[in-house]
Write an enzyme that holds these catalytic residues in place. Structure first.
Site, mmCIF file in Angstrom:
data_model
loop_
_atom_site.group_PDB
_atom_site.id
_atom_site.type_symbol
_atom_site.label_atom_id
_atom_site.label_comp_id
_atom_site.label_asym_id
_atom_site.label_seq_id
_atom_site.Cartn_x
_atom_site.Cartn_y
_atom_site.Cartn_z
ATOM 1 N N THR A 40 1.094 -1.155 0.398
ATOM 2 C CA THR A 40 0.473 -0.065 0.061
ATOM 3 C C THR A 40 1.065 1.469 0.045
ATOM 4 O OG1 THR A 40 -1.504 -1.249 1.739
ATOM 5 C CG2 THR A 40 -2.045 1.530 0.730
ATOM 6 N N HIS A 43 1.995 2.162 -3.422
ATOM 7 C CA HIS A 43 1.806 2.554 -4.648
ATOM 8 C C HIS A 43 0.992 4.031 -4.204
ATOM 9 C CE1 HIS A 43 0.531 -1.465 -6.655
ATOM 10 N NE2 HIS A 43 0.839 -1.389 -5.607
#
Ligand code: ZN
Ligand code: ZN
Length: 346
Positions: A40, A43
């Protein structure tokens, strides 16, 4: 204290001195002993705006939400309940502790939620971090700090498998063999799936999932996933998990699913995506989306780790200090053989 600071989309993190966190009356301060690098965050550090439904980072914030550490300061309202020196992990967000969402263990839905990687709350890619006591959980002696930092990704998998309504004997296809896919594979095996097949565009990564509960691996770069699942299992999956979360992966999960399958979208895609509804409609698929976990999932994972009913140690493939952290973070943006890389701030 030292922390790995986000500067701009796509730019490497920078180790800098930032202000030490100070505890509110119901907070604990932890000395971070381990913090996992999460996809996460990889990104997120590249995302430019919040138009796809996931807020963009402000410059000079600090990420890091998969952590465990030692209590070094106890808020004034918590004296007698918490002690300096206790070993804990914590959910990455904390709420008011009183509303229906907080009581249900879903503090991320609380109207007063405090999120990490904001100006209010630095994340745990740092020497110290602040946690709300309502989000903190004690680690048993048998659970190491590394395992404590793995509770979060393991809770993601547990929550996803619950949402899939997995039945003992089911056949499962997991698309993506990163840490999320491996966590899902572990839980599918734990809850009695008969076949747990993992596919990945890198065959070696898919193969590696076999050590964590997968019963079959598919190299999606050169094998036809749909027919290979049939070959490996003698049937078709009841559940398909998308554990990739990039544009196109939702459609792949739909394409790999047979009639009436349950498709569970776990990978967090932070960009616009398109898919063909008719391909899901004509198969009468049951699509569901999952986000994080309940507090109870953390409790279950900690309990099972403490009693050695699950074994997660092998997920940690590298450990780095601040000296190597920013390079390690950048390196994970490209496909690699790492599963979970741990920051050890000492
Ligand atoms: Zn994570
Ligand atoms: Zn609340």
């Amino acid at each position: 204290m030292k922390a790995a600071v986000y500067k701009a989309p796509g730019a490497p993190l920078v180790i800098e001195d930032v202000p030490d966190p100070t505890p509110g009356p119901s907070d604990l301060i932890l000395k971070v002993r381990a913090c996992g690098i999460c996809g996460t965050d990889l990104h997120w550090s590249e995302s430019r705006d919040g138009s796809a439904g996931w807020r963009a980072l402000d410059p000079n914030t600090v990420m890091g939400h998969e952590f465990a550490g030692e209590v070094t300061e106890v808020g004034s309202d918590l004296r007698g309940q918490w002690r300096v020196g206790e070993r804990v992990c914590a959910q990455p967000f904390f709420g008011c502790g009183r509303c229906a969402h907080c009581i249900a263990g879903r503090a991320y839905r609380c109207a007063e939620v405090t999120m990490r990687a904001t100006a209010e709350l630095t994340g745990a890619y740092a020497e110290y971090t602040r946690v709300g006591a309502t989000s903190a959980l004690r680690l048993p002696e048998a659970v190491s700090y590394h395992e404590g930092a793995l509770v979060e990704p393991l809770a993601v998998g547990l929550n996803a498998v619950r949402k899939a309504r997995l039945e003992p004997g089911d056949t499962v296809l997991i698309v993506g063999a990163g840490p999320v896919g491996i966590s899902v594979a572990m839980w599918c095996r734990f809850f009695g799936a008969r076949h747990v097949v993992v596919s990945d565009l890198i065959g070696q990564r898919a193969e590696r999932a076999v050590a964590f509960g997968a019963t079959g691996a598919i190299d999606a770069s050169r094998e036809d996933v749909y027919s290979r699942v049939e070959q490996l299992t003698g049937g078709q999956p009841q559940v398909v998990f998308d554990c990739v979360g990039v544009p196109g992966s939702l459609q792949l999960a739909i394409d790999y699913a047979p009639f009436d399958a349950r498709v569970v979208i776990v990978g967090l895609c932070m960009a616009a995506d398109r898919f063909y509804p008719a391909k899901a409609i004509t198969k009468e698929l049951d699509l569901s989306f999952v986000f994080v976990y309940r507090k109870r999932d953390f409790e279950i994972v900690i309990d099972l780790l403490g009693r050695e009913r699950i074994d997660a140690g092998g997920l940690v493939t590298d450990r780095v200090g601040f000296d190597r952290f920013c390079q390690a973070f950048e390196a994970l943006k490209k496909p690699s053989n790492q599963i979970k890389v741990m920051l050890e701030p000492d």
